[in-house]
Design an enzyme around this catalytic site. Structure first.
Site, short mmCIF file in Angstrom:
data_model
loop_
_atom_site.label_atom_id
_atom_site.label_comp_id
_atom_site.label_asym_id
_atom_site.label_seq_id
_atom_site.Cartn_x
_atom_site.Cartn_y
_atom_site.Cartn_z
N ASP A 85 -3.11 0.12 -7.86
CA ASP A 85 -3.10 -0.51 -9.19
C ASP A 85 -1.65 -0.68 -9.64
O ASP A 85 -0.74 -0.04 -9.12
CB ASP A 85 -3.89 0.30 -10.21
CG ASP A 85 -3.28 1.67 -10.51
OD1 ASP A 85 -2.77 2.32 -9.57
OD2 ASP A 85 -3.29 2.10 -11.67
N GLU A 149 -3.73 5.18 -11.05
CA GLU A 149 -2.53 6.00 -11.24
C GLU A 149 -1.79 5.61 -12.50
O GLU A 149 -1.32 6.45 -13.26
CB GLU A 149 -1.60 5.89 -10.02
CG GLU A 149 -0.56 7.00 -9.95
CD GLU A 149 0.69 6.74 -10.78
OE1 GLU A 149 1.45 7.70 -11.03
OE2 GLU A 149 0.93 5.59 -11.19
#
Ligand code: BES
Ligand code: MN
Ligand code: MN
Length: 457
Positions: A85, A149
């Protein structure tokens, strides 16, 4: 392996560009499908690289990609962690080229996620491909690449707790940090923790005419600014009672050792176009961004911000505030101390609320472990220089959890540069670093396997 990497270099780059074209912004629900697309891309490429299996593990949020290649159960196992991500790309108008249309300019790939962390994750996939294609994989490997994250890894903790057996390994390998420079490689020996919260200050029950009421009623924005300003004293020391109680102070020797790492203040100021640096008295810039805790406002809003002017005393004001933490500060305790203090300093003229967001524990990694020495030898061979241990200012909250839940230490072998502009417009990653990373990773496998054989894991 060198020859294989050179031969396939162009494809290694073009595959990364394909991954960078997927706008996997975890914070923005409009990109949910793209986040999944990036996960699927990683899964497919793990299989293509030669993994035995790779799957998407569903969570209440974004999926986790898990894959593995087990060659011999008696050999050590490396667990590679990273994230697919990315941070939101705004402010968009400051990008020289669109964030999800990667371009190569001056030997660097420009795109959101180029360095943090897609480029660095993809080095691991290509390193695996290289090792398998050339018959050089010396141990077992597992991959766990998450998609949350950048928003606090909310679901990874539960995944780890529920899959301890599956994730069994000897060491965790992470490339999500940086080096000092390409002439001076370093290995990350610590990360700061984080406590993140949002505050809300409410004054009058409605927005007011600033002429009719101004001067007699508390303006929540003014009050919020005063409260925030009072959180540091003239030495830029944080004033929250108890804030420093747990902070581990470094010895003079440790600080002297740290000061040996190259750092040029003039270049630093020039790079950021600032007249001077700013921070806690009696600590160097390097120390301020690594071994010292911080308190920063990340966003502040309220009142009228549209075109022209509006004479108003707003009813409310808000701010997002983060504190970077160092060993042995606990995010829960710091959040509690902040909340207590912030409520205590609020004048009666306003009501204050504090809402905690995510947090994370700080980490320091041993620099004499087999794994750290293996990483060091890998750098020596690939870069021709011994890497310097370096404590970094950023946070990877999940690292402490790996230690707690899996009993595993992490090796933080990142290849980014401070100048790569991660989280900023025009994020980029050097082609040199990308390819050099792909060369360095297999050497870690090699040295970790041999060193752990002679010295234990
Ligand atoms: N890769 C970074 C962390 C990092 C950057 C460590 C540079 C060391 C040097 C990571 O993706 C990140 O941005 N972490 C966040 C954590 C937060 C979202 C919980 C951070 O540090 O702000
Ligand atoms: Mn990252
Ligand atoms: Mn990041």
């Amino acid at each position: 392996m060198q020859a294989y990497i050179q031969q396939h270099k162009n494809r290694f780059i073009s595959e990364l560009l394909d991954l960078l074209r997927i706008p996997s912004i975890s914070a923005d629900s409009r990109y949910k499908n793209d986040v999944r697309k990036a996960a699927e891309f990683i899964r497919e490429k793990l299989i293509a690289a030669g993994a035995d299996s790779a799957e998407l593990c569903e969570t209440p949020g974004h999926p986790i990609v898990y894959g593995q290649k087990i060659i011999d159960a008696s050999l050590p196992t490396i667990l590679v962690y990273g994230h697919y991500d990315v941070q939101p790309a705004d402010p968009l108008d400051l990008w020289h080229s669109p964030p999800f249309e990667p371009v190569i300019k001056d030997e660097k790939i420009y795109a959101r996620g180029a360095c943090d962390d897609k480029g660095q994750v993809y080095m691991h996939l290509k390193a695996l491909e290289t090792m398998l294609a050339t018959g050089n994989l010396t141990c077992n490997v597992k991959f766990m690449i998450e998609g949350e994250e950048e928003v606090g890894s909310d679901n990874l903790g539960n995944f780890v707790k529920a899959n301890k057996e599956k994730l069994q390994a000897d060491v965790i390998l992470i490339s999500d940090t940086g080096i000092i420079s390409n002439d001076c490689p370093s290995l990350t020996s610590g990360l700061r923790g984080l406590s993140y919260l949002e505050v809300e200050v409410t004054g009058p029950n409605r927005d007011l005419h600033s002429g009719m009421y101004g001067g007699a009623v508390a303006n929540p924005i003014n009050i919020l600014c005063e409260m925030i300003a009072s959180l540091k004293d003239e030495n830029k020391h944080i004033t929250i009672p108890g804030f420093y109680d747990e902070v581990v102070e470094l010895s003079r020797e440790e600080r002297d050792e740290m000061a040996k790492a190259p750092f040029n203040l003039e270049e630093y100021k020039k790079d950021l176009n600032i007249g001077d640096v700013h921070g806690e008295t009696s600590y160097s810039t390097t120390e301020r961004v690594s071994i010292r805790p911080t308190l920063d406002v990340n966003g502040i809003w309220g009142g009228y911000t549209g075109e022209g002017s509006k004479t108003v005393i707003p009813s409310q004001a808000f701010a997002k505030i983060s504190m970077r933490l160092v060993p042995n500060q606990s995010p829960e305790k710091i959040t509690e101390l902040f909340t207590k203090h912030f409520l205590a300093i609020a004048p009666k003229s306003v009501k204050v609320k504090v809402k905690p967001h995510h947090g994370g524990e700080p980490v320091v990694t041993p620099i004499d472990s087999v794994a750290f020495r293996a990483a060091s030898k890998a750098f020596e061979e690939a870069w021709g220089k011994t890497p310097i241990p370096k404590r970094e200012g950023g946070s990877i909250p999940i690292v402490a959890l790996f230690e707690k839940e899996l009993g595993l230490k992490s090796v933080l072998m990142g290849f980014g540069l401070d100048s790569d502009a991660i989280h900023s417009p025009n994020e980029h990653y050097g082609l040199f670093n990308y390819i050099k990373g792909i060369e360095t990773i297999p050497l870690f496998y090699k040295y970790y396997t041999t060193l752990s054989k002679t010295e234990g894991r």
